[in-house]
Motif scaffolding. Structure first.
Motif, mmCIF file in Angstrom:
data_model
loop_
_atom_site.group_PDB
_atom_site.id
_atom_site.type_symbol
_atom_site.label_atom_id
_atom_site.label_comp_id
_atom_site.label_asym_id
_atom_site.label_seq_id
_atom_site.Cartn_x
_atom_site.Cartn_y
_atom_site.Cartn_z
ATOM 1 N N ASP A 247 -1.503 -80.053 -36.878
ATOM 2 C CA ASP A 247 -2.959 -80.140 -36.847
ATOM 3 C C ASP A 247 -3.548 -79.799 -38.208
ATOM 4 O O ASP A 247 -4.526 -80.397 -38.660
ATOM 5 N N GLU A 250 -3.920 -82.514 -41.023
ATOM 6 C CA GLU A 250 -4.974 -83.521 -41.025
ATOM 7 C C GLU A 250 -5.858 -83.396 -42.266
ATOM 8 O O GLU A 250 -6.184 -82.293 -42.703
ATOM 9 N N LYS A 275 -23.220 -83.609 -31.773
ATOM 10 C CA LYS A 275 -22.728 -84.821 -31.121
ATOM 11 C C LYS A 275 -22.281 -85.854 -32.135
ATOM 12 O O LYS A 275 -21.231 -86.492 -32.000
ATOM 13 N N ALA A 278 -19.113 -84.732 -33.884
ATOM 14 C CA ALA A 278 -17.967 -84.853 -32.982
ATOM 15 C C ALA A 278 -17.486 -86.298 -32.925
ATOM 16 O O ALA A 278 -16.276 -86.573 -32.932
ATOM 17 N N LYS A 279 -18.432 -87.256 -32.891
ATOM 18 C CA LYS A 279 -18.068 -88.671 -32.908
ATOM 19 C C LYS A 279 -17.360 -89.033 -34.209
ATOM 20 O O LYS A 279 -16.362 -89.759 -34.219
ATOM 21 N N ARG A 281 -15.739 -87.053 -36.199
ATOM 22 C CA ARG A 281 -14.413 -86.413 -36.235
ATOM 23 C C ARG A 281 -13.404 -87.219 -35.405
ATOM 24 O O ARG A 281 -12.251 -87.399 -35.824
ATOM 25 N N LYS A 282 -13.837 -87.689 -34.260
ATOM 26 C CA LYS A 282 -12.958 -88.465 -33.390
ATOM 27 C C LYS A 282 -12.526 -89.761 -34.079
ATOM 28 O O LYS A 282 -11.348 -90.154 -34.042
ATOM 29 N N MET A 283 -13.457 -90.409 -34.748
ATOM 30 C CA MET A 283 -13.140 -91.653 -35.461
ATOM 31 C C MET A 283 -12.203 -91.386 -36.633
ATOM 32 O O MET A 283 -11.296 -92.174 -36.919
ATOM 33 N N TYR A 284 -12.440 -90.267 -37.305
ATOM 34 C CA TYR A 284 -11.627 -89.955 -38.482
ATOM 35 C C TYR A 284 -10.196 -89.602 -38.087
ATOM 36 O O TYR A 284 -9.255 -89.868 -38.836
ATOM 37 N N ARG A 285 -10.019 -89.007 -36.910
ATOM 38 C CA ARG A 285 -8.668 -88.702 -36.444
ATOM 39 C C ARG A 285 -7.894 -89.981 -36.133
ATOM 40 O O ARG A 285 -6.681 -90.033 -36.291
ATOM 41 N N ILE A 286 -8.620 -91.013 -35.702
ATOM 42 C CA ILE A 286 -7.978 -92.305 -35.431
ATOM 43 C C ILE A 286 -7.620 -93.002 -36.738
ATOM 44 O O ILE A 286 -6.550 -93.585 -36.873
ATOM 45 N N SER A 288 -7.785 -91.892 -40.727
ATOM 46 C CA SER A 288 -8.105 -90.909 -41.769
ATOM 47 C C SER A 288 -8.347 -91.549 -43.134
ATOM 48 O O SER A 288 -8.596 -90.839 -44.117
#
Length: 303
Positions: A247, A250, A275, A278-279, A281-286, A288
């Motif tokens: 983790d 990343e 919000k 959070a969106k 961050r979620k996209m960036y994890r998919i 980077s």
């Protein structure tokens, strides 16, 4: 007998008591020892201040590094049960050694509460022996050295007596169960560092081990506390360290809260801020590889 011979003789008694404790503990606690080996060697040569510092280092290593802090704390907590420390002097010695080592070998110039407490504990102890808050000459250091060894001898004798009383107690099995439960959940900073290095070697990662441990040790300790006594604590901790390292690998998201406020006109502290971040961050994890501009464009299209 001169003072150097007296100190050496007292230190030999201290070492013999340590060995006796290790021998008994190895018979009742899964073949392990309470203290184990110590690399620091004591010598009667040198000025009293240097010998005092060497004994302080030896005792600190004995109590806090070579010895499992969880073991010693568990036994110290039983002093009251077995009436071994009526004046609380023995248990305070355990923490005094830690304070002396910090005073003599670390910088405590910053006047925060922690450093002030260390300074106060040491000053009060020195004053009780040589009537000054800090030893001023060889005579003072010699008195403090003899007193420190004498207190440590009394402390180790109480530890030894406590272990013997556990062995002869009608609740022996329950006490040993509690002892094992405590020690299995305890990992010293050195234990953590070795496991971190092992896991980093497995996955080919290089990081500052101490920095990583300082950041996550509290979280890891809480995890260990919630494990069943039958768990393989080392294995579970290695899994947790692996998960943390993966983790931690990343990349940091290039988008900041300031960018969100500027782009979407959102005020600081708004629930919408969380919000949107959070969106992002979620996209960036998919993916980077996304830049700040690309993230903002996707967010803009989504809102």
């Amino acid at each position: 007998m001169n003072s150097s011979e007296e100190v050496l003789k007292s230190f030999d008694k201290l070492s013999a008591c340590k060995q006796e404790i290790d021998s008994i503990v190895s018979q009742i606690i899964e073949g392990d020892q309470l203290f184990g080996s110590i690399s620091i060697q004591f010598t009667s040569d040198g000025i009293p201040e240097c010998r005092f510092q060497r004994v302080t280092s030896w005792l600190y290593t004995l109590y806090w590094e070579a010895g499992k802090k969880s073991d010693i704390k568990f036994l110290v907590e039983l002093f009251d049960k077995f009436s071994l420390d009526a004046g609380r002097n023995l248990s305070s010695h355990f923490y005094l050694v830690q304070s002396l080592r910090t005073l003599l070998q670390h910088n405590i110039a910053n006047e925060d509460a922690h450093n002030s407490k260390i300074q106060r504990n040491c000053s009060e102890w020195f004053e009780s022996i040589c009537e000054v808050s800090q030893p001023e000459n060889d005579f003072h250091w010699e008195k403090c050295l003899l007193k420190l060894i004498d207190e440590s001898q009394s402390f180790l004798e109480a530890i030894l007596k406590c272990i013997q009383l556990i062995e002869s107690n009608e609740s022996k099995d329950e006490l040993i169960y509690q002892w094992n439960m405590r020690r299995k959940r305890y990992f010293s900073p050195w234990d953590y560092d070795n496991l971190i290095r092992e896991v980093m070697g497995d996955i080919g990662v290089t990081k500052d081990v101490v920095q990583l441990r300082n950041r996550y040790q509290t979280k890891w300790n809480k995890f260990l506390k919630n494990l069943s006594i039958d768990a393989n604590f080392t294995f579970e901790l290695k899994k947790l360290i692996l998960d943390t390292l993966l983790d931690d690998q990343e990349k940091l998201m290039p988008l900041m809260s300031d960018d969100i406020m500027s782009e979407f006109g959102i005020a600081a502290g708004s629930q919408d801020m969380r919000k949107i971040l959070a969106k992002a961050r979620k996209m960036y994890r998919i993916d980077s590889e996304l830049t700040k501009e690309q993230l903002l464009a996707i967010l803009r299209a989504d809102l």
